[in-house]
Scaffold this active site. Structure first.
Site, short mmCIF file in Angstrom:
data_model
loop_
_atom_site.label_atom_id
_atom_site.label_comp_id
_atom_site.label_asym_id
_atom_site.label_seq_id
_atom_site.Cartn_x
_atom_site.Cartn_y
_atom_site.Cartn_z
CB SER A 82 -0.87 0.00 1.26
OG SER A 82 -1.47 1.26 1.49
CE1 TYR A 120 -3.44 -1.97 5.46
CE2 TYR A 120 -3.36 0.32 4.73
CZ TYR A 120 -3.49 -1.03 4.45
OH TYR A 120 -3.65 -1.44 3.14
#
Length: 252
Positions: free
Chosen positions: A137, A150
């Site tokens: 990501s 995250y």
């Protein structure tokens, strides 16, 4: 189907994983769909087969190392491993973040990728032309307020891919990292916010065209299908409206 045309996709029950399985099948791979939701991957395998592709399903929790090792015994050689299983939980600041959420994100995004890669690396090498894809990501390359858990997990997955590439250079296996920005799928934000659909919808509010699962799947498939000597080390893909993790254009 030759073992050299087998592609394994984790987290294939929805979103980017399901879209990637469809596109790899269309590109001529026999796809093996893994995820925890048996009914979802069975339905997807049937869909791909009905469309003329080759697909099988295998229920699997990537955090269960014993199950992963057993799964790996089914193969002598494979062409592609797409480490897609992962996800985000919560958007809390460091001072109040739930350690259980952090642990689950790390176990899925990092250790899950480690388990599959370790178990299947000999099979990838045996094909003579293997490819490991790690879906990270843009959170793996920068952070944002509320995203530490995250981002830490995706930074871990990024470092895993980068280090693996260094360690196996000279062997017939490529290591590709795809790092998407804002992607609108049915479940990512909904899962992150514990099923709160109103809060999930605000993530994409005012953004005319966030990335779709198909956009990312097409990027993965393009990278995988480059000539064997071409390695896409890292490809960051964002919607035009997103300049960084913290700079997003929203229409009023």
């Amino acid at each position: 189907m030759s073992p050299s045309r087998i592609a394994i996709v984790t987290g294939a029950s929805s979103g980017i994983g399901a879209a990637t399985a469809r596109q790899l099948a269309a590109a001529g791979y026999r796809v093996v769909l893994t995820a925890r939701r048996k009914d979802r991957i069975e339905a997807l395998a049937e869909e791909i087969t009905a469309a003329g592709g080759e697909a099988t399903s295998y229920p699997l929790d990537v955090t269960d190392r014993a199950a992963v090792d057993e799964f790996a015994t089914a193969f002598k050689a494979i062409a592609v491993l797409v480490n897609n299983a992962g996800g985000a939980l919560g958007l809390d600041p460091v001072e109040s973040g739930d350690p259980a959420d952090w642990r689950q994100m790390y176990e899925t995004n990092v250790l899950g990728t480690l388990h599959l890669t370790q178990a299947l690396l000999p099979r990838l090498e045996a094909s003579g032309d293997g490819t490991v894809v790690v879906l990270t990501s843009t959170a793996g390359h920068g952070t944002y307020e509320g995203g530490a858990g995250y981002a830490a997990a995706k930074h871990g997955a990024h470092v895993l891919a980068e280090t693996l590439r260094l360690e196996i250079v000279g062997r017939p296996v490529r290591v590709i990292e795809i790092a998407p920005g804002l992607v609108k799928t049915d479940e990512f934000a909904l899962t992150r916010f514990g099923g709160d659909s109103e809060r999930a919808a605000k993530v994409y509010e005012g953004v005319a065209e966030p990335l779709t699962a198909d956009d990312v799947a097409e990027t993965i498939t393009w990278a995988v299908t480059r000539p064997s000597h071409v390695n896409i080390d890292l490809l960051v893909v964002r919607p035009r409206a997103q300049a960084s993790n913290t700079k997003l254009y929203r229409e009023s």
